[in-house]
Structure formats: C-alpha cells, structure tokens
Write a protein that holds these residues in place. Structure first.
Motif, PDB file in Angstrom:
ATOM      1  N   GLU A  57       0.826  -1.213   0.000  1.00 18.29           N
ATOM      2  CA  GLU A  57       0.000   0.000   0.000  1.00 18.29           C
ATOM      3  C   GLU A  57       0.857   1.259   0.000  1.00 18.29           C
ATOM      4  O   GLU A  57       0.417   2.318  -0.458  1.00 18.29           O
ATOM      5  N   ILE A  58       2.063   1.128   0.542  1.00 17.94           N
ATOM      6  CA  ILE A  58       3.002   2.253   0.628  1.00 17.94           C
ATOM      7  C   ILE A  58       4.355   1.756   0.147  1.00 17.94           C
ATOM      8  O   ILE A  58       4.772   0.644   0.468  1.00 17.94           O
ATOM      9  N   ILE A  59       5.067   2.596  -0.613  1.00 16.75           N
ATOM     10  CA  ILE A  59       6.450   2.307  -0.967  1.00 16.75           C
ATOM     11  C   ILE A  59       7.312   3.429  -0.410  1.00 16.75           C
ATOM     12  O   ILE A  59       7.056   4.614  -0.663  1.00 16.75           O
ATOM     13  N   ILE A  60       8.319   3.051   0.368  1.00 18.61           N
ATOM     14  CA  ILE A  60       9.254   4.015   0.942  1.00 18.61           C
ATOM     15  C   ILE A  60      10.642   3.692   0.407  1.00 18.61           C
ATOM     16  O   ILE A  60      11.087   2.547   0.460  1.00 18.61           O
ATOM     17  N   THR A  61      11.323   4.705  -0.113  1.00 21.40           N
ATOM     18  CA  THR A  61      12.669   4.509  -0.637  1.00 21.40           C
ATOM     19  C   THR A  61      13.647   5.455   0.046  1.00 21.40           C
ATOM     20  O   THR A  61      13.282   6.583   0.413  1.00 21.40           O
ATOM     21  N   THR A  62      14.870   4.997   0.207  1.00 17.83           N
ATOM     22  CA  THR A  62      15.943   5.843   0.741  1.00 17.83           C
ATOM     23  C   THR A  62      16.961   6.160  -0.354  1.00 17.83           C
ATOM     24  O   THR A  62      18.022   6.710  -0.072  1.00 17.83           O
ATOM     25  N   THR A  63      16.637   5.814  -1.592  1.00 18.27           N
ATOM     26  CA  THR A  63      17.560   5.991  -2.713  1.00 18.27           C
ATOM     27  C   THR A  63      17.592   7.447  -3.150  1.00 18.27           C
ATOM     28  O   THR A  63      16.762   7.891  -3.940  1.00 18.27           O
ATOM     29  N   ASN A  64      18.564   8.183  -2.641  1.00 18.92           N
ATOM     30  CA  ASN A  64      18.659   9.612  -2.964  1.00 18.92           C
ATOM     31  C   ASN A  64      19.811   9.925  -3.907  1.00 18.92           C
ATOM     32  O   ASN A  64      20.142  11.086  -4.123  1.00 18.92           O
ATOM     33  N   TYR A  65      20.437   8.883  -4.479  1.00 18.09           N
ATOM     34  CA  TYR A  65      21.604   9.098  -5.332  1.00 18.09           C
ATOM     35  C   TYR A  65      21.278   8.979  -6.816  1.00 18.09           C
ATOM     36  O   TYR A  65      22.178   8.964  -7.651  1.00 18.09           O
ATOM     37  N   ILE A  66      19.986   8.899  -7.147  1.00 21.13           N
ATOM     38  CA  ILE A  66      19.573   8.938  -8.549  1.00 21.13           C
ATOM     39  C   ILE A  66      18.604  10.103  -8.731  1.00 21.13           C
ATOM     40  O   ILE A  66      18.006  10.580  -7.765  1.00 21.13           O
ATOM     41  N   ASP A  67      18.477  10.566  -9.960  1.00 22.55           N
ATOM     42  CA  ASP A  67      17.541  11.651 -10.245  1.00 22.55           C
ATOM     43  C   ASP A  67      16.105  11.156 -10.107  1.00 22.55           C
ATOM     44  O   ASP A  67      15.743  10.105 -10.640  1.00 22.55           O
ATOM     45  N   ASP A  68      15.306  11.904  -9.379  1.00 25.20           N
ATOM     46  CA  ASP A  68      13.874  11.637  -9.248  1.00 25.20           C
ATOM     47  C   ASP A  68      13.573  10.182  -8.894  1.00 25.20           C
ATOM     48  O   ASP A  68      12.966   9.440  -9.680  1.00 25.20           O
ATOM     49  N   PRO A  69      13.965   9.723  -7.698  1.00 24.58           N
ATOM     50  CA  PRO A  69      13.723   8.336  -7.314  1.00 24.58           C
ATOM     51  C   PRO A  69      12.242   7.962  -7.260  1.00 24.58           C
ATOM     52  O   PRO A  69      11.876   6.833  -7.585  1.00 24.58           O
ATOM     53  N   ILE A  70      11.397   8.906  -6.874  1.00 20.64           N
ATOM     54  CA  ILE A  70       9.962   8.619  -6.845  1.00 20.64           C
ATOM     55  C   ILE A  70       9.432   8.428  -8.264  1.00 20.64           C
ATOM     56  O   ILE A  70       8.691   7.473  -8.554  1.00 20.64           O
ATOM     57  N   GLY A  71       9.855   9.312  -9.164  1.00 20.84           N
ATOM     58  CA  GLY A  71       9.435   9.185 -10.555  1.00 20.84           C
ATOM     59  C   GLY A  71       9.919   7.899 -11.193  1.00 20.84           C
ATOM     60  O   GLY A  71       9.214   7.281 -12.007  1.00 20.84           O
ATOM     61  N   GLU A  72      11.126   7.462 -10.807  1.00 25.93           N
ATOM     62  CA  GLU A  72      11.667   6.220 -11.354  1.00 25.93           C
ATOM     63  C   GLU A  72      10.803   5.028 -10.957  1.00 25.93           C
ATOM     64  O   GLU A  72      10.519   4.143 -11.762  1.00 25.93           O
ATOM     65  N   ILE A  73      10.371   5.016  -9.679  1.00 29.93           N
ATOM     66  CA  ILE A  73       9.497   3.940  -9.208  1.00 29.93           C
ATOM     67  C   ILE A  73       8.139   4.007  -9.896  1.00 29.93           C
ATOM     68  O   ILE A  73       7.604   2.989 -10.365  1.00 29.93           O
ATOM     69  N   MET A  74       7.581   5.205  -9.999  1.00 27.35           N
ATOM     70  CA  MET A  74       6.261   5.375 -10.606  1.00 27.35           C
ATOM     71  C   MET A  74       6.251   4.949 -12.072  1.00 27.35           C
ATOM     72  O   MET A  74       5.215   4.548 -12.609  1.00 27.35           O
ATOM     73  N   GLY A  75       7.407   5.010 -12.724  1.00 28.46           N
ATOM     74  CA  GLY A  75       7.477   4.702 -14.153  1.00 28.46           C
ATOM     75  C   GLY A  75       7.866   3.276 -14.488  1.00 28.46           C
ATOM     76  O   GLY A  75       8.013   2.928 -15.667  1.00 28.46           O
ATOM     77  N   ARG A  76       8.027   2.412 -13.487  1.00 30.54           N
ATOM     78  CA  ARG A  76       8.435   1.043 -13.756  1.00 30.54           C
ATOM     79  C   ARG A  76       7.334   0.252 -14.457  1.00 30.54           C
ATOM     80  O   ARG A  76       6.171   0.293 -14.033  1.00 30.54           O
ATOM     81  N   ALA A  77       7.725  -0.472 -15.476  1.00 32.72           N
ATOM     82  CA  ALA A  77       6.771  -1.267 -16.249  1.00 32.72           C
ATOM     83  C   ALA A  77       6.127  -2.338 -15.375  1.00 32.72           C
ATOM     84  O   ALA A  77       6.824  -3.068 -14.660  1.00 32.72           O
ATOM     85  N   GLY A  78       4.814  -2.392 -15.408  1.00 32.91           N
ATOM     86  CA  GLY A  78       4.073  -3.398 -14.662  1.00 32.91           C
ATOM     87  C   GLY A  78       3.741  -3.011 -13.238  1.00 32.91           C
ATOM     88  O   GLY A  78       2.898  -3.651 -12.594  1.00 32.91           O
ATOM     89  N   TRP A  79       4.375  -1.958 -12.743  1.00 31.30           N
ATOM     90  CA  TRP A  79       4.143  -1.560 -11.354  1.00 31.30           C
ATOM     91  C   TRP A  79       2.865  -0.732 -11.189  1.00 31.30           C
ATOM     92  O   TRP A  79       2.442  -0.458 -10.071  1.00 31.30           O
ATOM     93  N   ASP A  80       2.263  -0.349 -12.296  1.00 29.48           N
ATOM     94  CA  ASP A  80       1.049   0.466 -12.220  1.00 29.48           C
ATOM     95  C   ASP A  80      -0.109  -0.283 -11.561  1.00 29.48           C
ATOM     96  O   ASP A  80      -1.097   0.325 -11.151  1.00 29.48           O
ATOM     97  N   LYS A  81       0.034  -1.598 -11.436  1.00 26.68           N
ATOM     98  CA  LYS A  81      -1.021  -2.396 -10.792  1.00 26.68           C
ATOM     99  C   LYS A  81      -0.885  -2.382  -9.268  1.00 26.68           C
ATOM    100  O   LYS A  81      -1.792  -2.826  -8.562  1.00 26.68           O
ATOM    101  N   ILE A  82       0.258  -1.916  -8.771  1.00 28.66           N
ATOM    102  CA  ILE A  82       0.489  -1.903  -7.322  1.00 28.66           C
ATOM    103  C   ILE A  82      -0.340  -0.796  -6.674  1.00 28.66           C
ATOM    104  O   ILE A  82      -0.400   0.334  -7.167  1.00 28.66           O
ATOM    105  N   SER A  83      -0.940  -1.117  -5.551  1.00 25.64           N
ATOM    106  CA  SER A  83      -1.797  -0.160  -4.849  1.00 25.64           C
ATOM    107  C   SER A  83      -1.064   1.138  -4.526  1.00 25.64           C
ATOM    108  O   SER A  83      -1.630   2.229  -4.651  1.00 25.64           O
TER     109      SER A  83
END
Length: 318
Positions: free
Chosen positions: A253-279
């Motif tokens: 239901e929630i995704i928490i990341t500590t990855t601050n060494y890449i550009d836009d870590p939240i956007g990277e997760i949101m754009g992963r193929a197939g992950w759009d089905k995750i709550s």
C-alpha cells in the motif's frame, strides 16, 4: 544482543565480523560498566570501561581528543556534547554539520593508520570491522582503542550511548539521551496504537534493476515494528535481493525509498513497467525519506520511527 554486522545499504557496506575473546575477569562484568573508580567529567582519577570485545580499557583521565571510525558513533559523541573533541572521522560522517569539517582518516572500512597515529588521540572509538588487524595495528602503536560492536537493535544503540558517555565522563547526559529517545518512540506508539489494520509497506534501499530491501532481524524492521507498519518482506531475514515480480505480487500500500543518489527516485518507481497495478502507485503513495536517519544506529532512531509513522499514517500526526 549485538550481532557482528554493520547495517547500512548492502551496496555501500562491508560485513563486520570481528570475533574477540573475553577473559575470565571481564566475562563476569557487563559491557560498558565502569569497573573501578567511578568516573566523572571533573576528575583525573583513573577508571575502566569494558568495551564490546570484553576488554577493560583504562583511562587515566577523561579523553580530550578522539578519533571516531563509524558515523553512528560520531553522532553519539556530538549528542553527548563532546563532538568538539573529535579530531578524526570517516568519509561518511555527515551529521551534524560540524562533523563534515573533521579530518577524514577512514573510508569507514579501511583506516589510515599512519595518520591516526600521527594525530595521537587519547582514544580511538573503533568498531567491529571484520579485520582485527586494523585494531591491533593501532594498539601496537600505543593508542588506546575502545571497540563498539555495530548495533542491530534499539537496545544496542542505548548501550552504545551509555558506553561512550562513560568513556567521555558524561554518563548522566547519556542516560538522559536514552530516556528522551525512548519517550519519543513511546509517543509515536501511543498514536499508532489505535490502528486496526497495519498498512503494508515495501521499503526499498536499492533501485531497479537490482532491487534490495530489508527483511526481518534488521534495524529497519524494528523501526517499522515500532511505527506500527507491516513490512511485506518480514517473512524473510536480513538484507534481501528481490525480483520486481515479488513486489508486484505482494502489492504494498506504501512504498518508501531511501535511494537519494539517482535523479527523481519517486518518478523512477512510478514509471516502472508493470508496477502500475500496485496499490501504492495507483494511490500515489510513494515516498523518499532520509537514508542516513533511517539507517544509522544512533540517537536519531526516535526520529526514524516518527518519520516512518508520519509517512505511513499522516492523519495521526496532523
């Protein structure tokens, strides 16, 4: 009980596996206990404190200069009010800001023994680095070394704080810091006690394509437990590499990341193929948190619990 493993992101950490013998005299005494004269900040009487090897370390006076070989111990020393005594630290000592100005004498896994000897500190606060030779090298050069085993639980952090407060002659301050941390965690738990069903969280410490997360028997698991959240990988142990399919299947239901060494870590997760089905993605519940606070076994563990709880249950903290 402390385990001999440093807990930080596995891509940046080395395993800490030092095993040291305990003699008959020290085995009967609790680690960190002041063994002889009761030490205080205004006395020059000698005193002894037992480190995490079970070694009695004797101090003729309260140390005036310190080399710290782990970021968490540096944070503890600053919180104790003796950070100005630190004359050597690691490349990763980033908190508080004053720690960034201290001379670097270690990569956190490899020390610059020659420079440490030149600095000639009153004490080196070392940790279980898996290479006993580094500690021996410093002691063979005549330096006093106090070893702190890397914390794996909150109780270990409390123990570290008390041990270092005894070494530095400020035990009452250490005791108060522990009480303050426990109070902060208790206040968070009081708020989350009303939760009927814990929210399911995926905690990411390394991004695609090599996903890493935390399972049970880790420091982050204790943070999540204290914050009243359910780790979707709590059925596994330690640091684990996971497949994207496993995350999708467990549907956090929630995704928490500590990855601050890449550009836009939240956007990277949101754009992963197939992950759009995750709550979590459907409801835009993906959050970036401070990795240092969430990973270091130091006085900010109360803050880590609060950040976790506020991120997952913001309505309880408004």
């Amino acid at each position: 009980m402390k385990i001999k493993m440093k807990w930080v992101a596995p891509l940046a950490a080395a395993l800490l596996l030092t095993a040291c013998g305990v003699d008959e005299k020290t085995a009967s005494q609790p680690k960190g206990e002041v063994n002889q004269e009761q030490q205080g900040s205004n006395t020059n009487e000698s005193y002894k404190v037992i480190d995490d090897r079970g070694v009695e370390v004797t101090f003729d006076a309260v140390p005036e200069t310190v080399v710290s070989l782990q970021p968490s111990n540096t944070e503890i020393l600053f919180e104790l009010g003796v950070g100005d005594k630190i004359i050597g630290a690691t490349d990763y000592d980033s908190y508080p800001e004053a720690a960034q100005k201290i001379e670097r004498v270690s990569t956190s896994t490899v020390i610059n023994a020659e420079r440490i000897v030149e600095l000639n500190p009153d004490v080196v606060v070392a940790y279980t680095v898996g290479d006993e030779a580094q500690i021996n090298q410093l002691e063979d050069a005549g330096l006093k070394v106090f070893v702190i085993e890397s914390a794996a639980q909150f109780e270990d952090v409390y123990s570290d704080i008390i041990q270092l407060s005894e070494v530095m002659g400020v035990k009452p301050t250490g005791e108060q810091i522990v009480k303050d941390i426990q109070t902060q965690i208790k206040e968070v738990q009081d708020r989350t006690a009303t939760i009927a069903t814990k929210k399911k969280v995926y905690y990411e410490i390394s991004p695609a394509p090599d996903l890493w997360t935390t399972g049970n028997e880790t420091f982050q698991q204790e943070i999540m437990d204290a914050a009243g959240v359910e780790n979707i990988f709590a059925d596994q142990k330690s640091w684990i590499s996971v497949a994207e399919e496993d995350v999708i299947l467990r549907n956090p239901e929630i995704i928490i990341t500590t990855t601050n060494y890449i550009d836009d870590p939240i956007g990277e997760i949101m754009g992963r193929a197939g992950w759009d089905k995750i709550s979590a993605l459907t409801n835009k519940q993906v959050f970036l948190v401070d990795g240092d606070i969430m990973s270091r076994p130091a006085p900010r563990i109360g803050q880590a619990v609060q950040i976790m709880a506020e991120t997952v249950y913001p309505e309880l903290f408004n």
